[in-house]
Write a protein that holds these residues in place. Structure first.
Motif, PDB file in Angstrom:
ATOM      1  N   ASP A 203      42.135 -35.700  47.685  1.00  0.00           N
ATOM      2  CA  ASP A 203      43.258 -35.855  48.610  1.00  0.00           C
ATOM      3  C   ASP A 203      43.127 -37.121  49.451  1.00  0.00           C
ATOM      4  O   ASP A 203      44.116 -37.634  49.958  1.00  0.00           O
ATOM      5  N   ALA A 204      41.895 -37.590  49.616  1.00  0.00           N
ATOM      6  CA  ALA A 204      41.636 -38.813  50.373  1.00  0.00           C
ATOM      7  C   ALA A 204      40.336 -39.418  49.877  1.00  0.00           C
ATOM      8  O   ALA A 204      39.481 -38.715  49.331  1.00  0.00           O
ATOM      9  N   TYR A 205      40.195 -40.719  50.106  1.00  0.00           N
ATOM     10  CA  TYR A 205      39.017 -41.449  49.643  1.00  0.00           C
ATOM     11  C   TYR A 205      38.621 -42.408  50.759  1.00  0.00           C
ATOM     12  O   TYR A 205      39.387 -43.310  51.112  1.00  0.00           O
ATOM     13  N   VAL A 206      37.453 -42.203  51.336  1.00  0.00           N
ATOM     14  CA  VAL A 206      36.949 -43.038  52.427  1.00  0.00           C
ATOM     15  C   VAL A 206      35.658 -43.689  51.962  1.00  0.00           C
ATOM     16  O   VAL A 206      34.778 -43.019  51.427  1.00  0.00           O
ATOM     17  N   THR A 207      35.565 -44.998  52.150  1.00  0.00           N
ATOM     18  CA  THR A 207      34.375 -45.707  51.699  1.00  0.00           C
ATOM     19  C   THR A 207      33.421 -45.999  52.859  1.00  0.00           C
ATOM     20  O   THR A 207      33.843 -46.182  53.996  1.00  0.00           O
ATOM     21  N   LYS A 208      32.131 -46.038  52.512  1.00  0.00           N
ATOM     22  CA  LYS A 208      31.093 -46.394  53.470  1.00  0.00           C
ATOM     23  C   LYS A 208      30.968 -47.910  53.487  1.00  0.00           C
ATOM     24  O   LYS A 208      31.124 -48.533  52.436  1.00  0.00           O
ATOM     25  N   PRO A 209      30.685 -48.519  54.596  1.00  0.00           N
ATOM     26  CA  PRO A 209      30.601 -47.892  55.907  1.00  0.00           C
ATOM     27  C   PRO A 209      31.994 -47.511  56.399  1.00  0.00           C
ATOM     28  O   PRO A 209      32.988 -48.132  56.027  1.00  0.00           O
ATOM     29  N   PHE A 210      32.058 -46.502  57.218  1.00  0.00           N
ATOM     30  CA  PHE A 210      33.318 -46.024  57.757  1.00  0.00           C
ATOM     31  C   PHE A 210      33.157 -45.811  59.252  1.00  0.00           C
ATOM     32  O   PHE A 210      32.054 -45.652  59.760  1.00  0.00           O
ATOM     33  N   SER A 211      34.268 -45.807  59.950  1.00  0.00           N
ATOM     34  CA  SER A 211      34.205 -45.512  61.384  1.00  0.00           C
ATOM     35  C   SER A 211      34.322 -43.997  61.561  1.00  0.00           C
ATOM     36  O   SER A 211      35.028 -43.316  60.810  1.00  0.00           O
ATOM     37  N   THR A 212      33.619 -43.495  62.540  1.00  0.00           N
ATOM     38  CA  THR A 212      33.672 -42.065  62.834  1.00  0.00           C
ATOM     39  C   THR A 212      35.107 -41.643  63.144  1.00  0.00           C
ATOM     40  O   THR A 212      35.571 -40.597  62.694  1.00  0.00           O
ATOM     41  N   ARG A 213      35.810 -42.475  63.882  1.00  0.00           N
ATOM     42  CA  ARG A 213      37.201 -42.153  64.238  1.00  0.00           C
ATOM     43  C   ARG A 213      38.055 -42.037  62.979  1.00  0.00           C
ATOM     44  O   ARG A 213      38.866 -41.124  62.841  1.00  0.00           O
ATOM     45  N   GLU A 214      37.880 -42.967  62.035  1.00  0.00           N
ATOM     46  CA  GLU A 214      38.638 -42.915  60.784  1.00  0.00           C
ATOM     47  C   GLU A 214      38.364 -41.611  60.045  1.00  0.00           C
ATOM     48  O   GLU A 214      39.288 -40.950  59.554  1.00  0.00           O
ATOM     49  N   LEU A 215      37.100 -41.226  59.973  1.00  0.00           N
ATOM     50  CA  LEU A 215      36.739 -39.991  59.274  1.00  0.00           C
ATOM     51  C   LEU A 215      37.348 -38.776  59.962  1.00  0.00           C
ATOM     52  O   LEU A 215      37.947 -37.918  59.308  1.00  0.00           O
ATOM     53  N   VAL A 216      37.227 -38.708  61.268  1.00  0.00           N
ATOM     54  CA  VAL A 216      37.794 -37.571  62.014  1.00  0.00           C
ATOM     55  C   VAL A 216      39.308 -37.513  61.831  1.00  0.00           C
ATOM     56  O   VAL A 216      39.877 -36.439  61.602  1.00  0.00           O
ATOM     57  N   ASP A 217      39.963 -38.666  61.900  1.00  0.00           N
ATOM     58  CA  ASP A 217      41.417 -38.696  61.716  1.00  0.00           C
ATOM     59  C   ASP A 217      41.815 -38.223  60.321  1.00  0.00           C
ATOM     60  O   ASP A 217      42.780 -37.464  60.166  1.00  0.00           O
ATOM     61  N   ARG A 218      41.082 -38.644  59.310  1.00  0.00           N
ATOM     62  CA  ARG A 218      41.375 -38.212  57.936  1.00  0.00           C
ATOM     63  C   ARG A 218      41.182 -36.713  57.782  1.00  0.00           C
ATOM     64  O   ARG A 218      41.994 -36.025  57.159  1.00  0.00           O
TER      65      ARG A 218
END
Length: 92
Positions: free
Chosen positions: A68-83
């Motif tokens: 449903d979503a794809y987040v790459t490292k490094p990532f921001s904590t805020r981006e991860l929480v928002d996703r």
């Protein structure tokens, strides 16, 4: 600890959201994603791929397999929480 254990946990617990890494032992995240999507009993489980594998082809593959979503490292904590929030809101 590994993809096989992650798949067992998803099958046993039916979480609202599974966070998968592509590069884990035994079964990589793409295989786990594919197995979850092939199981009608797990249709409601949202999948977030969180991985260092960020080339365009890898992102495309993850989404085509049903993430449903794809987040790459490094990532921001805020981006991860928002996703995560967005995915869980969509699941309701």
């Amino acid at each position: 600890r590994d993809g096989e254990a992650g798949l067992v946990a998803i099958r046993d617990q039916h979480p609202d959201l599974g966070v998968l890494d592509v590069m884990v032992p035994k079964r990589h995240g793409f295989e786990v994603c594919e197995a979850v999507r092939a199981d009608p009993g797990l249709a409601g489980v949202r999948i977030l791929m969180l991985t260092a594998k960020g080339r365009e082809a890898e992102v495309k593959k993850g989404l085509e397999l049903g993430a449903d979503a794809y987040v790459t490292k490094p990532f921001s904590t805020r981006e991860l929480v928002d996703r995560v929030k967005s995915l869980l809101e969509d699941a309701v």
